[in-house]
Design a protein around this motif. Structure first.
Motif, PDB file in Angstrom:
ATOM      1  N   LEU A  48       0.819  -1.210   0.000  1.00 59.03           N
ATOM      2  CA  LEU A  48       0.000   0.000   0.000  1.00 59.03           C
ATOM      3  C   LEU A  48       0.855   1.264   0.000  1.00 59.03           C
ATOM      4  CD1 LEU A  48      -2.920  -0.847   2.451  1.00 59.03           C
ATOM      5  CD2 LEU A  48      -2.953  -0.648  -0.032  1.00 59.03           C
ATOM      6  N   ILE A  49       0.473   2.215  -0.809  1.00 62.84           N
ATOM      7  CA  ILE A  49       1.144   3.518  -0.854  1.00 62.84           C
ATOM      8  C   ILE A  49       0.425   4.486   0.069  1.00 62.84           C
ATOM      9  CG2 ILE A  49       1.811   5.441  -2.341  1.00 62.84           C
ATOM     10  CD1 ILE A  49       1.675   3.334  -4.675  1.00 62.84           C
ATOM     11  N   ILE A  50      -0.900   4.485   0.024  1.00 60.74           N
ATOM     12  CA  ILE A  50      -1.668   5.250   1.005  1.00 60.74           C
ATOM     13  C   ILE A  50      -2.798   4.374   1.539  1.00 60.74           C
ATOM     14  CG2 ILE A  50      -1.173   7.475  -0.081  1.00 60.74           C
ATOM     15  CD1 ILE A  50      -3.878   7.447  -1.350  1.00 60.74           C
ATOM     16  N   HIS A  51      -3.212   4.715   2.762  1.00 57.21           N
ATOM     17  CA  HIS A  51      -4.260   3.954   3.428  1.00 57.21           C
ATOM     18  C   HIS A  51      -5.497   4.822   3.578  1.00 57.21           C
ATOM     19  CE1 HIS A  51      -1.523   0.749   5.086  1.00 57.21           C
ATOM     20  NE2 HIS A  51      -0.644   1.680   4.744  1.00 57.21           N
ATOM     21  N   GLU A  52      -6.618   4.281   3.199  1.00 52.49           N
ATOM     22  CA  GLU A  52      -7.871   5.001   3.372  1.00 52.49           C
ATOM     23  C   GLU A  52      -8.037   5.393   4.842  1.00 52.49           C
ATOM     24  OE1 GLU A  52     -11.211   2.798   1.997  1.00 52.49           O
ATOM     25  OE2 GLU A  52     -12.684   4.166   2.848  1.00 52.49           O
ATOM     26  N   GLY A  53      -8.432   6.673   5.039  1.00 51.41           N
ATOM     27  CA  GLY A  53      -8.710   7.135   6.392  1.00 51.41           C
ATOM     28  C   GLY A  53      -7.529   7.799   7.083  1.00 51.41           C
ATOM     29  N   GLU A  54      -6.321   7.517   6.617  1.00 51.27           N
ATOM     30  CA  GLU A  54      -5.160   8.161   7.248  1.00 51.27           C
ATOM     31  C   GLU A  54      -5.126   9.638   6.895  1.00 51.27           C
ATOM     32  OE1 GLU A  54      -1.408   6.557   6.382  1.00 51.27           O
ATOM     33  OE2 GLU A  54      -1.593   4.866   7.769  1.00 51.27           O
ATOM     34  N   PRO A  55      -4.601  10.448   7.803  1.00 55.13           N
ATOM     35  CA  PRO A  55      -4.454  11.870   7.470  1.00 55.13           C
ATOM     36  C   PRO A  55      -3.490  12.011   6.300  1.00 55.13           C
ATOM     37  CG  PRO A  55      -3.250  11.332   9.473  1.00 55.13           C
ATOM     38  CD  PRO A  55      -4.084  10.137   9.144  1.00 55.13           C
ATOM     39  N   CYS A  56      -3.755  12.933   5.418  1.00 55.51           N
ATOM     40  CA  CYS A  56      -2.952  12.946   4.199  1.00 55.51           C
ATOM     41  C   CYS A  56      -1.717  13.823   4.360  1.00 55.51           C
ATOM     42  CB  CYS A  56      -3.810  13.340   3.015  1.00 55.51           C
ATOM     43  SG  CYS A  56      -3.747  15.021   2.529  1.00 55.51           S
ATOM     44  N   ALA A  93      -6.659  15.927  -4.576  1.00 52.89           N
ATOM     45  CA  ALA A  93      -7.862  16.505  -3.980  1.00 52.89           C
ATOM     46  C   ALA A  93      -7.798  16.429  -2.458  1.00 52.89           C
ATOM     47  CB  ALA A  93      -9.106  15.799  -4.506  1.00 52.89           C
ATOM     48  N   ALA A  94      -7.327  15.306  -1.955  1.00 58.73           N
ATOM     49  CA  ALA A  94      -7.223  15.146  -0.506  1.00 58.73           C
ATOM     50  C   ALA A  94      -6.285  16.199   0.075  1.00 58.73           C
ATOM     51  CB  ALA A  94      -6.735  13.736  -0.158  1.00 58.73           C
ATOM     52  N   VAL A  95      -5.189  16.464  -0.632  1.00 57.59           N
ATOM     53  CA  VAL A  95      -4.235  17.464  -0.164  1.00 57.59           C
ATOM     54  C   VAL A  95      -4.877  18.849  -0.152  1.00 57.59           C
ATOM     55  CG1 VAL A  95      -2.129  18.702  -0.764  1.00 57.59           C
ATOM     56  CG2 VAL A  95      -2.161  16.213  -0.782  1.00 57.59           C
ATOM     57  N   LEU A  96      -5.556  19.183  -1.242  1.00 58.93           N
ATOM     58  CA  LEU A  96      -6.167  20.505  -1.335  1.00 58.93           C
ATOM     59  C   LEU A  96      -7.238  20.706  -0.267  1.00 58.93           C
ATOM     60  CD1 LEU A  96      -6.353  20.715  -5.205  1.00 58.93           C
ATOM     61  CD2 LEU A  96      -5.181  22.348  -3.721  1.00 58.93           C
ATOM     62  N   ASN A  97      -7.952  19.632   0.056  1.00 61.86           N
ATOM     63  CA  ASN A  97      -8.974  19.713   1.102  1.00 61.86           C
ATOM     64  C   ASN A  97      -8.393  19.581   2.493  1.00 61.86           C
ATOM     65  OD1 ASN A  97     -10.967  19.855  -0.808  1.00 61.86           O
ATOM     66  ND2 ASN A  97     -11.236  17.630  -0.883  1.00 61.86           N
ATOM     67  N   MET A  98      -7.135  19.205   2.556  1.00 57.82           N
ATOM     68  CA  MET A  98      -6.508  18.906   3.842  1.00 57.82           C
ATOM     69  C   MET A  98      -7.329  17.894   4.628  1.00 57.82           C
ATOM     70  SD  MET A  98      -5.286  22.726   4.875  1.00 57.82           S
ATOM     71  CE  MET A  98      -6.919  23.396   4.612  1.00 57.82           C
ATOM     72  N   SER A  99      -7.871  16.932   3.910  1.00 56.69           N
ATOM     73  CA  SER A  99      -8.666  15.901   4.565  1.00 56.69           C
ATOM     74  C   SER A  99      -7.849  14.626   4.665  1.00 56.69           C
ATOM     75  CB  SER A  99      -9.939  15.646   3.758  1.00 56.69           C
ATOM     76  OG  SER A  99      -9.596  15.199   2.456  1.00 56.69           O
ATOM     77  N   SER A 100      -8.470  13.568   5.132  1.00 56.21           N
ATOM     78  CA  SER A 100      -7.768  12.294   5.153  1.00 56.21           C
ATOM     79  C   SER A 100      -8.002  11.597   3.814  1.00 56.21           C
ATOM     80  CB  SER A 100      -8.274  11.432   6.303  1.00 56.21           C
ATOM     81  OG  SER A 100      -9.678  11.345   6.248  1.00 56.21           O
ATOM     82  N   TYR A 101      -7.186  10.613   3.526  1.00 56.91           N
ATOM     83  CA  TYR A 101      -7.316   9.923   2.247  1.00 56.91           C
ATOM     84  C   TYR A 101      -8.672   9.236   2.144  1.00 56.91           C
ATOM     85  CZ  TYR A 101      -2.272  10.555   1.723  1.00 56.91           C
ATOM     86  OH  TYR A 101      -1.027  11.098   1.603  1.00 56.91           O
ATOM     87  N   PRO A 102      -9.399   9.483   1.064  1.00 58.43           N
ATOM     88  CA  PRO A 102     -10.710   8.854   0.905  1.00 58.43           C
ATOM     89  C   PRO A 102     -10.629   7.446   0.320  1.00 58.43           C
ATOM     90  CG  PRO A 102     -10.315  10.389  -0.875  1.00 58.43           C
ATOM     91  CD  PRO A 102      -9.091  10.419  -0.010  1.00 58.43           C
ATOM     92  N   ALA A 103      -9.416   6.998  -0.011  1.00 58.73           N
ATOM     93  CA  ALA A 103      -9.264   5.669  -0.595  1.00 58.73           C
ATOM     94  C   ALA A 103      -7.835   5.193  -0.357  1.00 58.73           C
ATOM     95  CB  ALA A 103      -9.575   5.701  -2.081  1.00 58.73           C
ATOM     96  N   SER A 104      -7.584   3.957  -0.670  1.00 63.39           N
ATOM     97  CA  SER A 104      -6.235   3.407  -0.575  1.00 63.39           C
ATOM     98  C   SER A 104      -5.643   3.270  -1.968  1.00 63.39           C
ATOM     99  CB  SER A 104      -6.269   2.032   0.095  1.00 63.39           C
ATOM    100  OG  SER A 104      -6.877   2.109   1.359  1.00 63.39           O
ATOM    101  N   ALA A 105      -4.330   3.105  -2.015  1.00 62.39           N
ATOM    102  CA  ALA A 105      -3.662   2.913  -3.304  1.00 62.39           C
ATOM    103  C   ALA A 105      -2.533   1.918  -3.138  1.00 62.39           C
ATOM    104  CB  ALA A 105      -3.130   4.240  -3.836  1.00 62.39           C
ATOM    105  N   GLU A 106      -2.326   1.070  -4.136  1.00 65.19           N
ATOM    106  CA  GLU A 106      -1.252   0.101  -4.088  1.00 65.19           C
ATOM    107  C   GLU A 106      -0.611  -0.041  -5.453  1.00 65.19           C
ATOM    108  OE1 GLU A 106      -2.897  -3.695  -3.066  1.00 65.19           O
ATOM    109  OE2 GLU A 106      -3.916  -3.901  -4.988  1.00 65.19           O
ATOM    110  N   ALA A 107       0.658  -0.426  -5.453  1.00 63.44           N
ATOM    111  CA  ALA A 107       1.336  -0.702  -6.715  1.00 63.44           C
ATOM    112  C   ALA A 107       0.829  -2.032  -7.249  1.00 63.44           C
ATOM    113  CB  ALA A 107       2.841  -0.754  -6.492  1.00 63.44           C
ATOM    114  N   ILE A 108       0.662  -2.132  -8.554  1.00 66.28           N
ATOM    115  CA  ILE A 108       0.176  -3.395  -9.116  1.00 66.28           C
ATOM    116  C   ILE A 108       1.111  -3.915 -10.192  1.00 66.28           C
ATOM    117  CG2 ILE A 108      -2.257  -3.091  -8.587  1.00 66.28           C
ATOM    118  CD1 ILE A 108      -2.654  -2.000 -11.375  1.00 66.28           C
ATOM    119  N   GLU A 109       2.308  -3.329 -10.278  1.00 72.35           N
ATOM    120  CA  GLU A 109       3.298  -3.859 -11.215  1.00 72.35           C
ATOM    121  C   GLU A 109       4.651  -3.841 -10.541  1.00 72.35           C
ATOM    122  OE1 GLU A 109       3.585  -2.014 -15.035  1.00 72.35           O
ATOM    123  OE2 GLU A 109       1.487  -2.398 -15.533  1.00 72.35           O
TER     124      GLU A 109
END
Lengths: 236, 236
Positions: A48-56, A93-109
DNA sequence: CGTCATATTGATGGGCATCAATATATGTGG
DNA sequence: CCACATATATTGATGCCCATCAATATGACG
């Protein structure tokens, strides 16, 4: 980490973020500051690169490989939101809103490389430099306009019409024969941009050459009858 | 102009600018201020809305009809830069740069209506309201992402795959049969959005119904096997 | 000169648009 | 309430554009 390597890495980062639609147009000095606040991540496939719900703390640009952005639904299934390849970014968008990450992301290659751009530095620059917001907006507006056109063209126009339009959009030079256009990229890339195959591109140019509308050389064309191309670009 | 008419016009302007990608997400109060700085123009076909080289006082959103943006080349020929229909805007970049108009624009259909948004008011708001830049950027980032996806999909995916993706993106409701999706718009519009014809859409749904992947009713579908659709969405 | 990427050209088939007819909804006025 | 008109959907028949596969040609480069 050595200084030399650091410099090389900075260059690599610069190269990546300069090509982001959001940043194209920014002053070199601004880009360097952003690069200084960035680093390259090489996440293993599936990590995982980012985790949903974590502060961004950052947003990201894909350099190599691919990333998927997803959420986990209440019943535990993964819902894929996007697949992103090189040149794409996510979590702005999360950065601009200064919110937490609304989703997760992972490398797939394997071999995926991602530039992480620190949120704090970005926002500080953004709030300090009054021109930055304007430049970013200007750039995004232009991209948006371009993309909307491309969507319309892809869904309505034939391959020939799209190619004709593209030729007429390219910078041309007056010669005694007609307008000369030197292709800025390989024909493979042009075809890809137009959503056609290189074969179709080749054949279309051939057809127009046979009708004496253009002269097609290896890496350039001469428009003999631009008006005919205009007609083709307008129809179907 | 009467007060009642004025109010109606404000509503019409609001309706138009609220749908602009740039402004979607802005607070209602901000939109109202922008609307107060705007007015509706009804240029006759062929009459110029902006003149290349003039200092820019406003940017524009097309409400009805069509507009073309063009430049006149040194040798006196008109080079068309864009054709814009309802919902599209132009000259935002000139406003953000506070430069003069880099091109001219004229109405090319009878009954064309254009909303003129005053540059001074917009820039004043933009510089005063710190959240405005962020909101606009956020909105544009999302549009950009969406459009990039659509370009990719239009150029590589088959009609079936595009439709499958679209169905999976639509809001669904759990029922005892499966996921039920009520189409938010007519099938004609869905087809247009996907760059296919209504006939193809109809046939595709029929095919999946025959394979018992979905149940297709007039204005809704029930996904019996979402996983099958996922597979279709992923390939070709 | 050999190797490799890029380009061109040909043969073939399928996907999807087009045209056309019918069916179903939606709305309108008598 | 029904007859009529109009817009939207479905279904069928047909053809063409363009992708695919394959072979060759042309250049770029070590």
């Amino acid at each position: 980490m050595q200084v030399g390597e650091h410099g090389a890495m900075q260059e690599a980062i610069l190269e990546t973020i300069r090509q982001l639609p959001h940043f194209s147009g920014l002053a070199e000095s601004t880009l360097r500051r952003l690069a200084d606040a960035s680093r390259i991540l090489r996440p293993a496939t599936g990590s995982l690169i980012i985790h949903e719900g974590e502060p961004c703390r950052a947003f990201f640009a894909v350099r190599q490989g691919a990333v998927r952005v997803f959420r986990v639904t209440p019943d535990g299934r993964m819902q894929i939101l996007h697949r992103l390849g090189p040149g794409r970014s996510f979590a702005e968008a999360a950065v601009l809103n200064m919110s937490s990450y609304p989703a997760s992301a992972e490398a797939i290659e394997d071999g995926t490389e991602v530039v992480e751009i620190g949120a704090a530095t970005f926002l500080a620059l953004f709030d300090t430099d009054r021109s930055m917001a304007r430049i970013m907006l200007t750039s995004l507006c232009c991209w948006l306009r371009d993309l909307v056109s491309r969507v319309e063209e892809l869904s309505v126009l034939s391959a020939g019409a799209r190619l004709a339009r593209h030729l007429l959009d390219l910078p041309a030079r007056e010669t005694d024969e007609g307008l000369e256009i030197v292709f800025p990229t390989s024909k493979k890339e042009i075809a890809e941009r137009l959503g056609i195959t290189p074969e179709t591109l080749s054949r279309q140019l051939r057809r127009w050459q046979d009708r004496e509308v253009i002269i097609s050389k290896r890496d350039r064309v001469v428009l003999l009858k631009p008006d005919t191309l205009l007609t083709i670009a307008a129809e179907s």
